[in-house]
Write a protein that holds these residues in place. Sequence first.
Motif, PDB file in Angstrom:
ATOM      1  N   LYS A  72      53.219  39.659  29.676  1.00  0.00           N
ATOM      2  CA  LYS A  72      53.914  38.388  29.909  1.00  0.00           C
ATOM      3  C   LYS A  72      55.406  38.612  30.109  1.00  0.00           C
ATOM      4  CE  LYS A  72      54.111  33.671  28.274  1.00  0.00           C
ATOM      5  NZ  LYS A  72      53.747  32.711  27.232  1.00  0.00           N
ATOM      6  N   ASP A  73      55.994  39.516  29.313  1.00  0.00           N
ATOM      7  CA  ASP A  73      57.421  39.821  29.466  1.00  0.00           C
ATOM      8  C   ASP A  73      57.710  40.413  30.843  1.00  0.00           C
ATOM      9  OD1 ASP A  73      57.873  38.904  26.908  1.00  0.00           O
ATOM     10  OD2 ASP A  73      58.129  40.898  26.024  1.00  0.00           O
ATOM     11  N   ARG A  74      56.812  41.248  31.350  1.00  0.00           N
ATOM     12  CA  ARG A  74      57.027  41.925  32.636  1.00  0.00           C
ATOM     13  C   ARG A  74      56.758  41.006  33.830  1.00  0.00           C
ATOM     14  NH1 ARG A  74      57.612  43.032  36.977  1.00  0.00           N
ATOM     15  NH2 ARG A  74      57.621  45.015  38.063  1.00  0.00           N
ATOM     16  N   PHE A  75      55.689  40.204  33.742  1.00  0.00           N
ATOM     17  CA  PHE A  75      55.257  39.424  34.901  1.00  0.00           C
ATOM     18  C   PHE A  75      55.490  37.925  34.770  1.00  0.00           C
ATOM     19  CE2 PHE A  75      52.770  43.362  35.212  1.00  0.00           C
ATOM     20  CZ  PHE A  75      53.151  43.751  36.487  1.00  0.00           C
ATOM     21  N   GLY A  76      56.020  37.482  33.635  1.00  0.00           N
ATOM     22  CA  GLY A  76      56.389  36.079  33.487  1.00  0.00           C
ATOM     23  C   GLY A  76      55.236  35.120  33.301  1.00  0.00           C
ATOM     24  N   GLY A  77      54.081  35.637  32.956  1.00  0.00           N
ATOM     25  CA  GLY A  77      52.935  34.758  32.727  1.00  0.00           C
ATOM     26  C   GLY A  77      51.792  35.511  32.099  1.00  0.00           C
ATOM     27  N   LYS A  78      50.785  34.754  31.709  1.00  0.00           N
ATOM     28  CA  LYS A  78      49.602  35.326  31.081  1.00  0.00           C
ATOM     29  C   LYS A  78      48.666  35.876  32.152  1.00  0.00           C
ATOM     30  CE  LYS A  78      45.891  33.670  28.008  1.00  0.00           C
ATOM     31  NZ  LYS A  78      45.439  34.770  27.346  1.00  0.00           N
ATOM     32  N   ALA A  79      48.110  37.047  31.885  1.00  0.00           N
ATOM     33  CA  ALA A  79      47.160  37.670  32.807  1.00  0.00           C
ATOM     34  C   ALA A  79      45.808  36.975  32.708  1.00  0.00           C
ATOM     35  CB  ALA A  79      46.994  39.145  32.471  1.00  0.00           C
ATOM     36  N   ARG A  80      45.201  36.738  33.875  1.00  0.00           N
ATOM     37  CA  ARG A  80      43.846  36.198  33.910  1.00  0.00           C
ATOM     38  C   ARG A  80      42.989  37.182  34.694  1.00  0.00           C
ATOM     39  NH1 ARG A  80      40.539  33.380  37.112  1.00  0.00           N
ATOM     40  NH2 ARG A  80      42.001  32.855  38.764  1.00  0.00           N
ATOM     41  N   MET A  81      41.923  37.659  34.072  1.00  0.00           N
ATOM     42  CA  MET A  81      40.998  38.568  34.744  1.00  0.00           C
ATOM     43  C   MET A  81      40.247  37.782  35.815  1.00  0.00           C
ATOM     44  SD  MET A  81      40.808  41.660  33.006  1.00  0.00           S
ATOM     45  CE  MET A  81      39.151  42.240  33.097  1.00  0.00           C
ATOM     46  N   LEU A  82      40.071  38.393  36.964  1.00  0.00           N
ATOM     47  CA  LEU A  82      39.344  37.741  38.040  1.00  0.00           C
ATOM     48  C   LEU A  82      37.842  37.906  37.840  1.00  0.00           C
ATOM     49  CD1 LEU A  82      42.214  37.832  39.225  1.00  0.00           C
ATOM     50  CD2 LEU A  82      41.186  38.255  41.417  1.00  0.00           C
ATOM     51  N   GLU A  83      37.093  36.912  38.311  1.00  0.00           N
ATOM     52  CA  GLU A  83      35.633  36.984  38.277  1.00  0.00           C
ATOM     53  C   GLU A  83      35.179  38.027  39.299  1.00  0.00           C
ATOM     54  OE1 GLU A  83      33.675  35.271  36.200  1.00  0.00           O
ATOM     55  OE2 GLU A  83      35.413  34.288  35.298  1.00  0.00           O
ATOM     56  N   ALA A  84      33.978  38.548  39.110  1.00  0.00           N
ATOM     57  CA  ALA A  84      33.453  39.612  39.979  1.00  0.00           C
ATOM     58  C   ALA A  84      33.484  39.217  41.461  1.00  0.00           C
ATOM     59  CB  ALA A  84      32.030  39.971  39.556  1.00  0.00           C
ATOM     60  N   GLU A  85      33.140  37.976  41.768  1.00  0.00           N
ATOM     61  CA  GLU A  85      33.135  37.536  43.165  1.00  0.00           C
ATOM     62  C   GLU A  85      34.541  37.562  43.763  1.00  0.00           C
ATOM     63  OE1 GLU A  85      31.962  35.276  40.625  1.00  0.00           O
ATOM     64  OE2 GLU A  85      30.049  36.350  40.724  1.00  0.00           O
ATOM     65  N   GLU A  86      35.529  37.149  42.960  1.00  0.00           N
ATOM     66  CA  GLU A  86      36.925  37.177  43.418  1.00  0.00           C
ATOM     67  C   GLU A  86      37.396  38.612  43.646  1.00  0.00           C
ATOM     68  OE1 GLU A  86      39.604  33.921  41.393  1.00  0.00           O
ATOM     69  OE2 GLU A  86      38.228  34.753  39.887  1.00  0.00           O
ATOM     70  N   VAL A  87      36.985  39.507  42.756  1.00  0.00           N
ATOM     71  CA  VAL A  87      37.370  40.913  42.872  1.00  0.00           C
ATOM     72  C   VAL A  87      36.851  41.486  44.189  1.00  0.00           C
ATOM     73  CG1 VAL A  87      37.060  43.225  41.899  1.00  0.00           C
ATOM     74  CG2 VAL A  87      37.540  41.288  40.384  1.00  0.00           C
ATOM     75  N   VAL A  88      35.572  41.245  44.479  1.00  0.00           N
ATOM     76  CA  VAL A  88      34.976  41.758  45.725  1.00  0.00           C
ATOM     77  C   VAL A  88      35.659  41.128  46.934  1.00  0.00           C
ATOM     78  CG1 VAL A  88      32.861  41.864  47.104  1.00  0.00           C
ATOM     79  CG2 VAL A  88      32.770  42.313  44.654  1.00  0.00           C
ATOM     80  N   ALA A  89      35.936  39.835  46.870  1.00  0.00           N
ATOM     81  CA  ALA A  89      36.591  39.157  47.995  1.00  0.00           C
ATOM     82  C   ALA A  89      37.980  39.730  48.265  1.00  0.00           C
ATOM     83  CB  ALA A  89      36.672  37.649  47.724  1.00  0.00           C
ATOM     84  N   LEU A  90      38.728  40.038  47.215  1.00  0.00           N
ATOM     85  CA  LEU A  90      40.091  40.551  47.375  1.00  0.00           C
ATOM     86  C   LEU A  90      40.158  42.033  47.727  1.00  0.00           C
ATOM     87  CD1 LEU A  90      42.214  38.940  44.532  1.00  0.00           C
ATOM     88  CD2 LEU A  90      42.645  38.809  46.971  1.00  0.00           C
ATOM     89  N   THR A  91      39.270  42.837  47.121  1.00  0.00           N
ATOM     90  CA  THR A  91      39.383  44.289  47.254  1.00  0.00           C
ATOM     91  C   THR A  91      38.328  44.909  48.166  1.00  0.00           C
ATOM     92  OG1 THR A  91      37.936  44.810  45.371  1.00  0.00           O
ATOM     93  CG2 THR A  91      40.291  44.444  44.897  1.00  0.00           C
ATOM     94  N   SER A  92      37.241  44.244  48.378  1.00  0.00           N
ATOM     95  CA  SER A  92      36.032  44.725  49.060  1.00  0.00           C
ATOM     96  C   SER A  92      35.271  45.729  48.202  1.00  0.00           C
ATOM     97  CB  SER A  92      36.322  45.323  50.447  1.00  0.00           C
ATOM     98  OG  SER A  92      36.809  46.661  50.355  1.00  0.00           O
ATOM     99  N   HIS A  93      35.743  45.992  46.987  1.00  0.00           N
ATOM    100  CA  HIS A  93      35.100  46.953  46.093  1.00  0.00           C
ATOM    101  C   HIS A  93      34.319  46.224  44.995  1.00  0.00           C
ATOM    102  CE1 HIS A  93      37.715  49.650  48.160  1.00  0.00           C
ATOM    103  NE2 HIS A  93      38.782  49.460  47.413  1.00  0.00           N
TER     104      HIS A  93
END
Length: 160
Positions: A72-93
């Motif tokens: 939070k100190d580094r990025f100014g907000g809380k990290a949210r893990m992406l759902e598996a479908e979002e991960v594949v859509a963004l990375t193709s992996h």
Amino acid sequence: MSLESVRAFFAAKAPDIEVIVTEASSATVALAAQAHGVEPDQIAKTICLRVGDTAMLVVAAGTARLDNRKFKDRFGGKARMLEAEEVVALTSHPVGGVCAFGLPTPLPVYCDVSLKAFDEVVPAAGATNAAVRLNPDRMAALVGAEWVDVCQAPAPAIQG
């Protein structure tokens, strides 16, 4: 195909690095460490996160855990893990094969300093049974990553 995009990435940017495909799954840190004969911390796990509207990849040592305060100190907000479908859509992996190589569109990539403890790390390579072996500084340079300190300090070893 995700594995093919990673192979194309290395063919173009680092032809000396071989993509290793194993019979055994390396979809988890423990399985990857076993498949590649390394300590779990040498597995460079890639986490796909979102802070506000910004998606990013954080690559850290295998057993390292995000430190919510540091993040939070580094990025100014809380990290949210992406759902598996979002991960594949963004990375193709697929989850278990996520890496910063061969992405369809650029994403910000951050390497946690936990990786600097090793001369060689083993990140996934676009499939749940594919990986590469390389120096963490070279990995960061290849993907244009910024070094950050966003993971918890490792627990001290218990002396018995």
